[in-house]
Write an enzyme that holds these catalytic residues in place. Sequence first.
Site, PDB file in Angstrom:
ATOM      1  N   VAL A 121       1.481   2.736  -6.838  1.00  0.00           N
ATOM      2  CA  VAL A 121       1.290   2.130  -8.149  1.00  0.00           C
ATOM      3  C   VAL A 121       1.369   3.145  -9.287  1.00  0.00           C
ATOM      4  O   VAL A 121       1.322   2.766 -10.455  1.00  0.00           O
ATOM      5  CB  VAL A 121      -0.040   1.352  -8.240  1.00  0.00           C
ATOM      6  N   ASN A 172      -5.465  -4.824  -6.665  1.00  0.00           N
ATOM      7  CA  ASN A 172      -6.620  -4.233  -5.999  1.00  0.00           C
ATOM      8  C   ASN A 172      -6.600  -2.711  -5.986  1.00  0.00           C
ATOM      9  O   ASN A 172      -7.615  -2.080  -5.731  1.00  0.00           O
ATOM     10  CB  ASN A 172      -6.692  -4.748  -4.549  1.00  0.00           C
ATOM     11  N   TYR A 179     -14.162   6.840 -12.866  1.00  0.00           N
ATOM     12  CA  TYR A 179     -13.998   5.526 -12.240  1.00  0.00           C
ATOM     13  C   TYR A 179     -14.534   4.421 -13.142  1.00  0.00           C
ATOM     14  O   TYR A 179     -13.891   3.376 -13.319  1.00  0.00           O
ATOM     15  CB  TYR A 179     -14.726   5.517 -10.896  1.00  0.00           C
ATOM     16  N   LYS A 216     -12.441   1.316 -14.734  1.00  0.00           N
ATOM     17  CA  LYS A 216     -12.777  -0.079 -14.473  1.00  0.00           C
ATOM     18  C   LYS A 216     -13.128  -0.826 -15.764  1.00  0.00           C
ATOM     19  O   LYS A 216     -12.836  -2.020 -15.893  1.00  0.00           O
ATOM     20  CB  LYS A 216     -13.922  -0.165 -13.462  1.00  0.00           C
ATOM     21  N   ASP A 218       0.872  -1.164   0.000  1.00  0.00           N
ATOM     22  CA  ASP A 218       0.000   0.000   0.000  1.00  0.00           C
ATOM     23  C   ASP A 218       0.915   1.221   0.000  1.00  0.00           C
ATOM     24  O   ASP A 218       2.090   1.122   0.334  1.00  0.00           O
ATOM     25  CB  ASP A 218      -0.908   0.006   1.244  1.00  0.00           C
ATOM     26  N   ALA A 228     -19.645  -3.467  -1.904  1.00  0.00           N
ATOM     27  CA  ALA A 228     -19.209  -4.181  -0.707  1.00  0.00           C
ATOM     28  C   ALA A 228     -18.990  -3.137   0.375  1.00  0.00           C
ATOM     29  O   ALA A 228     -18.103  -2.300   0.263  1.00  0.00           O
ATOM     30  CB  ALA A 228     -17.931  -4.969  -0.965  1.00  0.00           C
TER      31      ALA A 228
END
Length: 274
Positions: free
Chosen positions: A90, A116, A182, A186, A61, A215
Amino acid sequence: MTATDAGTQVISPLATPPAETPGHNLLLGKKVVVTAAAGTGIGFASARRALLEGADVLISDWHERRLGEAAEKLSAEFPERTVTQRTCNVQETAEVDALIADAATQLGRIDVLVNNAGLGGETPVAEMTDEEWDRVLDITLTGTFRATRAALRYFGSVEHGGVIVNNASVLGWRAQRGQAHYAAAKAGVMALTRCSALEAADVGVRINAIAPSIAKHPFLAKVTSDDLLDELASREAYGRAAEVWEVAATVAMLASDYTTYLTGEVVSISSQRA
């Protein structure tokens, strides 16, 4: 709650989340790397599930303190497993390349990479700045590309194969206000998954993606209003959001030897794809 054909509201028997499914050693002996695994979201849950299924794990992270806390928590729960950590942004190719190299050294090898890392937000297109667009795309899509590229170079240099599992979203299919950046990112992750899977087969690697709908976890609640979360959850067939462990269990399945003939696919973790 879900709607019947007559328009009345009924409560699904599946509205109450089940108890977490026990581990079944699906990843026994595997070495797993999970990006963006600090905190309380899908990344942390995926790392925890990998450990529950018998794997050793390296988590990464960009947030050093939260990463350390996550590693301590996982180590305390799974003292018999190896849990190691490395900070990684990243957005930086050198850091991503170093993450894969260090993971192979610390774990002895890499069998699974879980991509992720991602960033969202709520901004209408007419109000969105170039910087907002670029940041979401760079972390969510290009970050996944950087890690996939580094992992494929690693797998191409060793004799064993491997698995990559990407975290996409149903917003790669669905439309939602304020989520153009977003959703575009994706959708790109989905396309990257399909195309890279064809090339990855050459070095014995399977690449698939999950596409969760919603989630619920504490971090999501910090960046999204409760009203919107409740509204989105109510649209699902069960009338509830997924538990993060339910998403992580699907990640574990895709990473396991139970899906050896599955590659280039996007698995929707929701009541319906679109």
